[in-house]
Design an enzyme around this catalytic site. Structure first.
Site, PDB file in Angstrom:
ATOM      1  CG  PHE A 166      -1.489   1.315   1.351  1.00  0.00           C
ATOM      2  CD1 PHE A 166      -2.841   2.026   0.719  1.00  0.00           C
ATOM      3  CD2 PHE A 166      -0.834   2.325   2.439  1.00  0.00           C
ATOM      4  CE1 PHE A 166      -3.658   2.819   0.520  1.00  0.00           C
ATOM      5  CE2 PHE A 166      -1.593   4.120   1.952  1.00  0.00           C
ATOM      6  CZ  PHE A 166      -3.028   4.200   2.054  1.00  0.00           C
ATOM      7  CD  GLU A 167       4.902   2.582  -2.358  1.00  0.00           C
ATOM      8  OE1 GLU A 167       4.895   2.771  -3.508  1.00  0.00           O
ATOM      9  OE2 GLU A 167       6.808   2.646  -1.479  1.00  0.00           O
TER      10      GLU A 167
END
Ligand SMILES: Nc1nc2c(ncn2[C@@H]2O[C@H](COP(=O)(O)OP(=O)(O)O)[C@@H](O)[C@H]2O)c(=O)[nH]1
Ligand SMILES: *[C@@H]1O[C@H](CO)[C@@H](O)[C@H](O)[C@H]1NC(C)=O
Ligand SMILES: *[C@@H]1O[C@H](CO)[C@@H](O)[C@H](O)[C@H]1NC(C)=O
Ligand SMILES: *[C@@H]1O[C@H](CO)[C@@H](O)[C@H](O)[C@H]1NC(C)=O
Ligand SMILES: [Mg+2]
Length: 406
Positions: free
Chosen positions: A293-294
């Protein structure tokens, strides 16, 4: 005589059968005029792109009986009005990942993107199949784009000693290190570390949100996370942090120190070294943000500072002589080269990627945002999480009730 009688019986049966057949076939051609036709002009579901959702047809809908009890008129507006950011989702995937990424897209669309309709860029080291494109295009509410990764971004650089790299893979296989013997996993980590943001399709955007196959989102996200990043001057964000598997990065910190010595000008004064090191930078504590996740800023990744950093690490060889992951590579860059205020922890993005969950602490928050995660699965305050350090370093008050989740 008996023969004639039987003969007559046959004729009667045949006649009855013929009459019956006539009725059955003709009854099917009787017009069912009493049934209103179901037409697409009276949509059961007005959800769509803003320009498509008009008030026309509402009158028809009142005039005709609805064919479904799931009356769309009671739904909240599907799409948030107002402007959009220069942003996209981005996914690196293989064709065989199609059904796993399909699940992720549903989660992202249901919890966030159906309201914002951001684009989605898919990248692959092989050509995407028609099936992959068809399925993902149908699921994404924004535009979808499909990019082929150039060979030179997904192969061994000429300065890498192939024999040495092969020997390392054998040793790691022996030691049962996860993905230790995989060449493609190493190309993937290097690509995510140094190239995805430079793909021609990504040059059109300033912000990205990375999504991997088989992730889940557990709470409604009712605001524009990209706009939040821009307004709060954030450049990089995370939801889960943890300690890296040491065997995969034995010399990464040495390589980082070589870089910071060579390029002190790239190091932010008010950085987050405390997140990475417990002795002022002498050694690495292996904390990193989990990069599956980013949400982040692409122009930062394309900056001279980050490119110098990546090239320095790339030449050190650890993507192939060890098994450096893009998570510690991105995390160390964010922690050292950004001001600490430029990092953000998205407590409100409830997230799962095997095997960890981020479920927001605080019952009222979870109820208000229709969360469906089990709070006892929350990883934040677990001993293997580094999120506690992030809170302390930034002097952020921990959410009420966190002690109960430790
Ligand atoms: N095109 C392509 N994508 C890959 C390859 N290997 C991994 N990926 C993608 O890279 C990301 C990380 O891989 P994943 O298997 O989830 O690794 P993990 O999360 O570390 O277990 C995912 O988005 C995968 O779909 C590959 O060989 N080719
Ligand atoms: C229903 O549709 C058929 C075929 O399109 C048409 O012939 C018929 O007139 C329509 N009936 C009504 C009640 O609108
Ligand atoms: C979006 O950002 C990219 C990268 O900064 C830029 O090249 C592009 O012109 C921007 N597009 C719009 C519509 O502002
Ligand atoms: C760091 O630099 C020294 C001196 O040039 C070199 O010997 C060492 O191999 C470098 N370390 C890494 C991990 O690249
Ligand atoms: Mg994954």
């Amino acid at each position: 005589m008996a023969g004639t009688q039987r003969y007559m019986r046959y004729i009667v049966f045949a006649l009855i059968a013929l009459i019956l057949l006539f009725f059955i076939s003709s009854s099917s051609s009787v017009p069912s005029a009493q049934w209103p036709n179901y037409t697409s002009e009276t949509p059961a579901d007005p959800v769509g792109k803003p320009e498509l959702a008009t008030a026309s047809g509402a009158k028809d809908q009142l005039a005709q009986p609805t064919t479904s009890p799931n009356d769309a008129k009671t739904l909240p507006p599907a799409v948030v009005s107002g402007d959009r950011m220069n942003a996209t989702f981005v996914t690196l995937a293989r064709n065989q990942d199609v059904w796993e990424i399909a699940k992720s897209i549903r989660h992202v669309e249901d919890r966030f993107n159906r309201k914002f309709n951001y684009d989605w860029v898919f990248l692959n080291d092989a050509e995407f199949s028609d099936e992959f494109k068809k399925v993902t295009t149908a699921l994404v509410s924004g535009k979808t784009k499909y990019g082929l990764i150039p060979k030179e971004h997904w192969s061994f650089p000429d300065f890498i000693d192939q024999d040495r790299a092969a020997k390392v893979r054998d040793e790691m296989k022996e030691k049962k290190i996860i993905y230790g013997d995989s060449i493609s996993y190493r190309h993937m980590c290097r690509y995510e570390s140094g190239f995805f943001f430079r793909h021609p399709l990504m040059l059109d955007y300033e912000w990205y949100w990375r999504v991997e196959p088989s992730i889940e989102l557990y709470c409604d996200i009712n605001y524009d996370t990209f706009k939040f990043m821009a307004e709060k001057k954030k450049k990089y964000s995370f939801v889960i942090s943890l300690y890296e598997y040491v065997e995969t990065i034995p010399t990464l910190w040495d390589a980082v120190k070589n870089f910071t010595t060579a390029h002190p000008e790239h190091i932010a004064k008010d950085n987050s070294m405390k997140f990475l090191s417990d002795d002022g930078g002498e050694t690495y504590n292996h904390c990193h943000f989990w990069s599956n996740f980013e949400i982040g800023n692409l122009n930062w990744l394309r900056s001279k500072a980050y490119i110098d950093y990546f090239e320095s690490l790339d030449h050190a060889g650890g993507f192939f002589y060890e098994r450096w992951g893009d998570a510690p590579v991105h995390s160390i860059a964010a922690a050292l080269m950004l001001q600490k205020e430029e990092l953000h922890f998205f407590n409100d993005i409830a997230y799962y990627h095997v095997p960890f969950t981020h479920c927001p602490t605080g019952e009222q928050y979870r109820l208000d945002h229709k969360c469906h995660c089990n709070p006892s699965d929350n990883f934040d305050w677990n001993g293997y999480s580094c999120t506690n350090r992030f809170f302390e370093l930034n002097d952020i008050a921990k959410p009420e009730g966190y002690e109960k989740e430790q």
